[in-house]
Design a protein around this motif. Structure first.
Motif, PDB file in Angstrom:
ATOM      1  N   CYS A 203       0.821  -1.213   0.000  1.00 35.18           N
ATOM      2  CA  CYS A 203       0.000   0.000   0.000  1.00 35.18           C
ATOM      3  C   CYS A 203       0.856   1.265   0.000  1.00 35.18           C
ATOM      4  CB  CYS A 203      -0.931  -0.026   1.210  1.00 35.18           C
ATOM      5  SG  CYS A 203      -1.783   1.521   1.570  1.00 35.18           S
ATOM      6  N   VAL A 204       1.912   1.282   0.805  1.00 34.29           N
ATOM      7  CA  VAL A 204       2.757   2.467   0.901  1.00 34.29           C
ATOM      8  C   VAL A 204       3.388   2.809  -0.443  1.00 34.29           C
ATOM      9  CG1 VAL A 204       4.869   1.225   1.559  1.00 34.29           C
ATOM     10  CG2 VAL A 204       4.504   3.583   2.349  1.00 34.29           C
ATOM     11  N   SER A 205       3.499   1.821  -1.340  1.00 34.50           N
ATOM     12  CA  SER A 205       4.116   2.043  -2.646  1.00 34.50           C
ATOM     13  C   SER A 205       3.156   2.603  -3.680  1.00 34.50           C
ATOM     14  CB  SER A 205       4.706   0.731  -3.180  1.00 34.50           C
ATOM     15  OG  SER A 205       5.739   0.259  -2.340  1.00 34.50           O
ATOM     16  N   PHE A 206       1.838   2.378  -3.501  1.00 35.39           N
ATOM     17  CA  PHE A 206       0.901   2.871  -4.518  1.00 35.39           C
ATOM     18  C   PHE A 206      -0.103   3.889  -3.985  1.00 35.39           C
ATOM     19  CE2 PHE A 206      -0.961  -1.162  -2.996  1.00 35.39           C
ATOM     20  CZ  PHE A 206      -2.282  -0.817  -2.745  1.00 35.39           C
ATOM     21  N   ARG A 207       0.077   4.353  -2.751  1.00 41.56           N
ATOM     22  CA  ARG A 207      -0.864   5.321  -2.181  1.00 41.56           C
ATOM     23  C   ARG A 207      -0.921   6.607  -3.006  1.00 41.56           C
ATOM     24  NH1 ARG A 207       0.475   5.108   2.992  1.00 41.56           N
ATOM     25  NH2 ARG A 207      -1.349   3.918   3.672  1.00 41.56           N
ATOM     26  N   LYS A 208       0.239   7.113  -3.427  1.00 39.19           N
ATOM     27  CA  LYS A 208       0.250   8.358  -4.203  1.00 39.19           C
ATOM     28  C   LYS A 208      -0.541   8.211  -5.494  1.00 39.19           C
ATOM     29  CE  LYS A 208       3.240  11.800  -6.402  1.00 39.19           C
ATOM     30  NZ  LYS A 208       4.613  12.265  -6.668  1.00 39.19           N
ATOM     31  N   ARG A 209      -0.458   7.051  -6.105  1.00 43.56           N
ATOM     32  CA  ARG A 209      -1.139   6.825  -7.376  1.00 43.56           C
ATOM     33  C   ARG A 209      -2.660   6.949  -7.240  1.00 43.56           C
ATOM     34  NH1 ARG A 209      -4.759   4.955 -10.300  1.00 43.56           N
ATOM     35  NH2 ARG A 209      -4.699   3.089 -11.569  1.00 43.56           N
ATOM     36  N   ILE A 210      -3.223   6.559  -6.088  1.00 46.52           N
ATOM     37  CA  ILE A 210      -4.686   6.558  -5.965  1.00 46.52           C
ATOM     38  C   ILE A 210      -5.255   7.799  -5.279  1.00 46.52           C
ATOM     39  CG2 ILE A 210      -4.955   4.069  -6.088  1.00 46.52           C
ATOM     40  CD1 ILE A 210      -5.026   3.958  -3.074  1.00 46.52           C
ATOM     41  N   TYR A 211      -4.372   8.630  -4.719  1.00 45.97           N
ATOM     42  CA  TYR A 211      -4.861   9.858  -4.084  1.00 45.97           C
ATOM     43  C   TYR A 211      -4.312  11.117  -4.751  1.00 45.97           C
ATOM     44  CZ  TYR A 211      -6.720   6.819  -0.466  1.00 45.97           C
ATOM     45  OH  TYR A 211      -7.412   5.838   0.187  1.00 45.97           O
ATOM     46  N   ASP A 212      -3.618  10.954  -5.883  1.00 47.23           N
ATOM     47  CA  ASP A 212      -3.070  12.094  -6.614  1.00 47.23           C
ATOM     48  C   ASP A 212      -4.131  12.630  -7.569  1.00 47.23           C
ATOM     49  OD1 ASP A 212      -1.603  13.206  -9.183  1.00 47.23           O
ATOM     50  OD2 ASP A 212      -0.213  13.430  -7.514  1.00 47.23           O
ATOM     51  N   ILE A 213      -4.588  13.844  -7.355  1.00 46.27           N
ATOM     52  CA  ILE A 213      -5.696  14.418  -8.128  1.00 46.27           C
ATOM     53  C   ILE A 213      -5.318  14.602  -9.601  1.00 46.27           C
ATOM     54  CG2 ILE A 213      -7.254  16.367  -8.375  1.00 46.27           C
ATOM     55  CD1 ILE A 213      -7.715  14.603  -5.918  1.00 46.27           C
ATOM     56  N   ILE A 235      -8.571  -0.857  -0.315  1.00 47.49           N
ATOM     57  CA  ILE A 235      -7.450  -1.681   0.138  1.00 47.49           C
ATOM     58  C   ILE A 235      -6.438  -0.835   0.900  1.00 47.49           C
ATOM     59  CG2 ILE A 235      -5.498  -3.112  -0.634  1.00 47.49           C
ATOM     60  CD1 ILE A 235      -7.203  -3.808  -3.113  1.00 47.49           C
ATOM     61  N   CYS A 236      -6.240   0.382   0.419  1.00 49.31           N
ATOM     62  CA  CYS A 236      -5.188   1.254   0.942  1.00 49.31           C
ATOM     63  C   CYS A 236      -5.765   2.626   1.306  1.00 49.31           C
ATOM     64  CB  CYS A 236      -4.095   1.401  -0.123  1.00 49.31           C
ATOM     65  SG  CYS A 236      -2.723   2.479   0.351  1.00 49.31           S
ATOM     66  N   PRO A 237      -6.090   2.854   2.575  1.00 50.14           N
ATOM     67  CA  PRO A 237      -6.623   4.160   3.001  1.00 50.14           C
ATOM     68  C   PRO A 237      -5.536   5.232   2.967  1.00 50.14           C
ATOM     69  CG  PRO A 237      -6.238   2.755   4.888  1.00 50.14           C
ATOM     70  CD  PRO A 237      -5.980   1.898   3.687  1.00 50.14           C
ATOM     71  N   LYS A 238      -5.917   6.470   3.198  1.00 51.07           N
ATOM     72  CA  LYS A 238      -4.951   7.572   3.150  1.00 51.07           C
ATOM     73  C   LYS A 238      -3.854   7.434   4.203  1.00 51.07           C
ATOM     74  CE  LYS A 238      -7.723  11.190   0.994  1.00 51.07           C
ATOM     75  NZ  LYS A 238      -8.238  12.578   1.102  1.00 51.07           N
ATOM     76  N   SER A 239      -4.130   6.741   5.266  1.00 52.23           N
ATOM     77  CA  SER A 239      -3.108   6.463   6.270  1.00 52.23           C
ATOM     78  C   SER A 239      -3.375   5.085   6.869  1.00 52.23           C
ATOM     79  CB  SER A 239      -3.123   7.528   7.378  1.00 52.23           C
ATOM     80  OG  SER A 239      -4.361   7.522   8.067  1.00 52.23           O
ATOM     81  N   GLY A 240      -2.289   4.404   7.249  1.00 55.05           N
ATOM     82  CA  GLY A 240      -2.409   3.078   7.821  1.00 55.05           C
ATOM     83  C   GLY A 240      -2.380   1.985   6.767  1.00 55.05           C
ATOM     84  N   ARG A 241      -2.292   0.747   7.222  1.00 50.65           N
ATOM     85  CA  ARG A 241      -2.266  -0.444   6.366  1.00 50.65           C
ATOM     86  C   ARG A 241      -1.155  -0.363   5.319  1.00 50.65           C
ATOM     87  NH1 ARG A 241      -8.263  -2.015   4.503  1.00 50.65           N
ATOM     88  NH2 ARG A 241      -7.201  -4.001   4.146  1.00 50.65           N
ATOM     89  N   ASP A 242      -0.022   0.201   5.699  1.00 51.27           N
ATOM     90  CA  ASP A 242       1.077   0.382   4.749  1.00 51.27           C
ATOM     91  C   ASP A 242       1.552  -0.921   4.121  1.00 51.27           C
ATOM     92  OD1 ASP A 242       1.010   3.048   5.224  1.00 51.27           O
ATOM     93  OD2 ASP A 242       2.916   3.172   6.302  1.00 51.27           O
ATOM     94  N   ASN A 243       1.466  -2.011   4.843  1.00 49.64           N
ATOM     95  CA  ASN A 243       2.009  -3.278   4.357  1.00 49.64           C
ATOM     96  C   ASN A 243       0.961  -4.177   3.709  1.00 49.64           C
ATOM     97  OD1 ASN A 243       4.718  -2.795   5.158  1.00 49.64           O
ATOM     98  ND2 ASN A 243       4.163  -3.247   7.271  1.00 49.64           N
TER      99      ASN A 243
END
Length: 333
Positions: A203-213, A235-243
């Protein structure tokens, strides 16, 4: 898709272009390098990789990634395999590697078997190269003959690993620059990015991809993008569940095929860096290659063989340079 005769002709042409040997910066790599000194070397590697992939199909992507992360830091010299020791910090602790690289135990097992068969003969750098080839072939990708004769480095470079390895959030400009520093062009970038047809990411690797406007706006015309993004956000909230893990290719996550490029064109690439190939390609040349690979798997396979052979030649050590490690995790002295 069945690999056609055309594909094999293209691969043969690629190999002929490279000849029976290929010049690296520091020496010569040869086909059948271990024919006399360790004739079963490639078979030992292949059997071990096959056993590992049967137990865990995801390890194929891991072994391919190890080869990539090795070659981009001081060259294809096995430096990524070194553990920390007095006066040296392992590349495993670099940002792009920590809690991310895996497959080291498979390499350890291969090295142990090779040392039993042919002591102090086959380098860890060559093992990585062979294991990457076998991993691709075992998951439905192309097969190719590997140029061998690399020797192992006497050091690792944490600083270089942090500096030269692309991150999952790299822009297209950054990716092109980092590949160019390794002697690889934008065509190699698009081709080798196809390795993301296998494996998974945290999740920490693709978070930017799904929250980048800006990325969202770029894909408004792809109706599936919004749905896919919402699935990823669940699957990947804005914070937490990094792994939390998810496949890089949701269509065929365990196969080496061209679906990665189809995904990109449909707005379903997982990483920001993946999507940048089409979202930030203002000249239009890269996206043409993406379209070509999405339409023709044989073309992708042939191009992949060419690019990974080229990558495997980066700053190799040969002759009396470096050493042949007895244990891939530690230098001999």
């Amino acid at each position: 898709m069945e690999i056609t005769r055309t594909f094999f002709l293209i691969v043969i042409l690629v190999l002929l272009m490279h000849g029976t040997k290929t010049l690296g910066d520091d020496g010569v790599l040869l086909l059948d390098y271990y024919k006399e000194t360790c004739p079963l070397a490639e078979e030992i590697v292949r059997r071990n990789v096959e056993n590992a992939v049967l137990k865990d199909p995801l390890v194929a992507a891991s072994l391919l990634r190890l080869h990539f992360h090795d070659c981009f830091v001081t060259g294809c010299d096995g430096s990524v395999l070194l553990d920390s020791s007095e006066g040296m910090v392992s590349e495993k602790h670099a940002g792009p590697n920590i809690n991310s690289l895996r497959g080291f135990e498979v390499i350890d097992r291969i090295k142990y078997n090779l040392e039993e068969a042919c002591p102090c003969t086959v380098s860890c750098a060559d093992i990585l190269t062979l294991a990457a080839r076998d991993s691709v072939a075992l998951r439905g990708g192309p097969n190719w003959r590997v140029f061998l004769g690399r020797r192992d480095s006497l050091k690792a470079s944490l600083d270089d690993a942090n500096q030269y390895l692309p991150s999952p959030n790299s822009s297209l400009e950054t990716l092109i620059t980092k590949f160019k520093l390794q002697g690889l062009d934008s065509g190699d970038l698009v081709t080798l990015s196809g390795s993301h047809t296998m494996g998974r990411a945290r999740c920490v690797s693709f978070r930017k991809r799904i929250y980048d406007i800006s990325m969202e706006e770029r894909y408004d015309k792809y109706k599936r993008y919004t749905t896919f993004r919402k699935i990823l956000q669940s699957i990947c909230p804005k914070s937490g569940r990094d792994n939390q893990f998810t496949p890089l290719d949701h269509t065929t996550p365990a196969r080496f095929d061209n679906h990665y490029y189809v995904n990109l064109l449909e707005g379903r690439g997982l990483l920001f860096s993946d999507n940048s190939l089409v979202a930030q390609d203002h000249e239009g040349e890269i996206i043409k290659q993406v379209w070509a690979f999405a339409a023709d798997q044989d073309l992708f396979f042939a191009s992949f063989v060419n690019s990974i052979i080229k990558m495997g030649n980066i700053n190799v050590l040969t002759g009396q340079e470096g050493e042949i490690r007895k244990n891939c995790r530690f230098i001999n002295t």
